[in-house]
Design a protein around this motif. Sequence first.
Motif, PDB file in Angstrom:
ATOM      1  N   ARG A  94       0.514  -1.301   0.355  1.00 41.69           N
ATOM      2  CA  ARG A  94      -0.421   0.068  -0.091  1.00 41.69           C
ATOM      3  C   ARG A  94       1.372   1.642  -0.122  1.00 41.69           C
ATOM      4  O   ARG A  94       2.043   1.025   0.688  1.00 41.69           O
ATOM      5  CB  ARG A  94      -0.666  -0.377   1.377  1.00 41.69           C
ATOM      6  CG  ARG A  94      -1.978  -1.033   1.728  1.00 41.69           C
ATOM      7  CD  ARG A  94      -3.163  -1.711   2.505  1.00 41.69           C
ATOM      8  NE  ARG A  94      -3.058  -2.212   3.194  1.00 41.69           N
ATOM      9  CZ  ARG A  94      -3.651  -3.654   2.826  1.00 41.69           C
ATOM     10  NH1 ARG A  94      -4.478  -3.428   1.606  1.00 41.69           N
ATOM     11  NH2 ARG A  94      -4.028  -4.775   3.205  1.00 41.69           N
ATOM     12  N   THR A 122       2.512  -0.650   3.594  1.00 40.91           N
ATOM     13  CA  THR A 122       1.808  -1.771   5.010  1.00 40.91           C
ATOM     14  C   THR A 122       2.389  -3.500   3.919  1.00 40.91           C
ATOM     15  O   THR A 122       1.160  -2.606   2.102  1.00 40.91           O
ATOM     16  CB  THR A 122       1.207  -1.554   4.909  1.00 40.91           C
ATOM     17  OG1 THR A 122       0.485  -0.718   6.104  1.00 40.91           O
ATOM     18  CG2 THR A 122       0.366  -3.107   6.122  1.00 40.91           C
ATOM     19  N   PHE A 172       0.993  -6.177   1.361  1.00 40.93           N
ATOM     20  CA  PHE A 172      -0.623  -7.195   1.508  1.00 40.93           C
ATOM     21  C   PHE A 172      -0.739  -8.566   0.404  1.00 40.93           C
ATOM     22  O   PHE A 172       0.265  -8.427  -0.977  1.00 40.93           O
ATOM     23  CB  PHE A 172      -1.246  -6.640   1.114  1.00 40.93           C
ATOM     24  CG  PHE A 172      -1.990  -5.521   0.353  1.00 40.93           C
ATOM     25  CD1 PHE A 172      -3.250  -6.669  -0.578  1.00 40.93           C
ATOM     26  CD2 PHE A 172      -1.141  -4.392  -0.296  1.00 40.93           C
ATOM     27  CE1 PHE A 172      -3.113  -5.188  -2.187  1.00 40.93           C
ATOM     28  CE2 PHE A 172      -1.192  -3.856  -1.458  1.00 40.93           C
ATOM     29  CZ  PHE A 172      -2.566  -4.575  -2.550  1.00 40.93           C
ATOM     30  N   ASN A 232      -2.241 -10.222  -2.697  1.00 42.42           N
ATOM     31  CA  ASN A 232      -2.956  -9.315  -3.500  1.00 42.42           C
ATOM     32  C   ASN A 232      -3.106 -10.790  -4.446  1.00 42.42           C
ATOM     33  O   ASN A 232      -2.289 -11.104  -5.178  1.00 42.42           O
ATOM     34  CB  ASN A 232      -2.454  -8.007  -4.613  1.00 42.42           C
ATOM     35  CG  ASN A 232      -4.083  -8.219  -5.603  1.00 42.42           C
ATOM     36  OD1 ASN A 232      -4.476  -8.311  -6.113  1.00 42.42           O
ATOM     37  ND2 ASN A 232      -2.478  -7.168  -5.957  1.00 42.42           N
ATOM     38  N   ASP A 241      -7.562  -8.168  -2.148  1.00 44.29           N
ATOM     39  CA  ASP A 241      -6.654  -8.695  -1.291  1.00 44.29           C
ATOM     40  C   ASP A 241      -6.939  -9.552  -0.444  1.00 44.29           C
ATOM     41  O   ASP A 241      -8.067  -9.863   0.727  1.00 44.29           O
ATOM     42  CB  ASP A 241      -6.877  -7.173   0.495  1.00 44.29           C
ATOM     43  CG  ASP A 241      -6.050  -7.337   1.340  1.00 44.29           C
ATOM     44  OD1 ASP A 241      -5.226  -8.235   1.712  1.00 44.29           O
ATOM     45  OD2 ASP A 241      -6.016  -6.337   2.146  1.00 44.29           O
ATOM     46  N   THR A 258      -4.678 -11.142   1.609  1.00 43.38           N
ATOM     47  CA  THR A 258      -3.858 -11.068   3.413  1.00 43.38           C
ATOM     48  C   THR A 258      -4.244 -12.110   4.780  1.00 43.38           C
ATOM     49  O   THR A 258      -4.016 -12.519   5.346  1.00 43.38           O
ATOM     50  CB  THR A 258      -3.827 -10.059   3.878  1.00 43.38           C
ATOM     51  OG1 THR A 258      -3.214  -8.797   3.066  1.00 43.38           O
ATOM     52  CG2 THR A 258      -2.342 -10.106   5.155  1.00 43.38           C
ATOM     53  N   SER A 293      -6.409  -4.851   6.818  1.00 35.88           N
ATOM     54  CA  SER A 293      -6.678  -3.658   5.237  1.00 35.88           C
ATOM     55  C   SER A 293      -7.629  -3.253   5.876  1.00 35.88           C
ATOM     56  O   SER A 293      -8.429  -2.917   6.291  1.00 35.88           O
ATOM     57  CB  SER A 293      -7.472  -4.994   4.582  1.00 35.88           C
ATOM     58  OG  SER A 293      -7.907  -3.979   3.336  1.00 35.88           O
TER      59      SER A 293
END
Length: 235
Positions: free
Chosen positions: A106, A110, A112, A114, A140, A142, A226
């Motif tokens: 991001r 951060t 994540f 995808n 997302d 995660t 998220s």
Amino acid sequence: NEHSKKGASNLSSHKFQKLRKKIINEYSWLKDIEESMLITDMQQEDQPIIYANEDFHKMTLYSKEEVIGFNCRFLQGPHTNPLTVRNIREAIKNGKELEVEMLNYRKDGTPFLNNFLMAPLHANKRQPKKVTHFIAVQKDVTYLLEQKDPTLWKSSQVALWLEEAGYAEFVQPFIENDIDGKQFLQLDLQKLQQLNICEPSIQNNILQLISLLEEEGPEIVRLSSSPHASSRSGW
């Protein structure tokens, strides 16, 4: 630029609606899509983003000004698997659909996970092989790390988990060697040395982390939540 509740584009409203109709004609399931979505233009240099919906902005934290007109590689970071990036480039070059899971970042840095699906949009019936745009849908995933058996993790999931555990500077060898969950759990001192992780204190910390992962599960490391809102905007 056109900007509405449902996204941002550098196309006029008329051109965007025309493109949207064309996309839905080829991929009817995209009509009611409720995930992060981009459209890139293959007819322009470096295939810039020409549309991003609100879900993309919420998920990545990038504003419309930072997205429209740019290639989406800005989501890549230090531990995005170069092999996955290569596969994406090949799919673009060959005009093929592709679905991958990759480590992205991001705006605030951060990481994540995808789940990334890209699909080619073709010119018309007279030029059925010519690709004019790519549609990219991102999700997302995660949260799956907290639910999955670590032996089923892909290398991207191992990398994210190590980053969140505070070992970001040592993730690269795991990415370069495509270490998946099963291989990660089987690591010992000799295998860590083969990965060029030779500092005894780091070796011990990683092995202790693996032991805790086996005993207590993925939740011993708290994953970054998220920022993606629960409401979906579509397009």
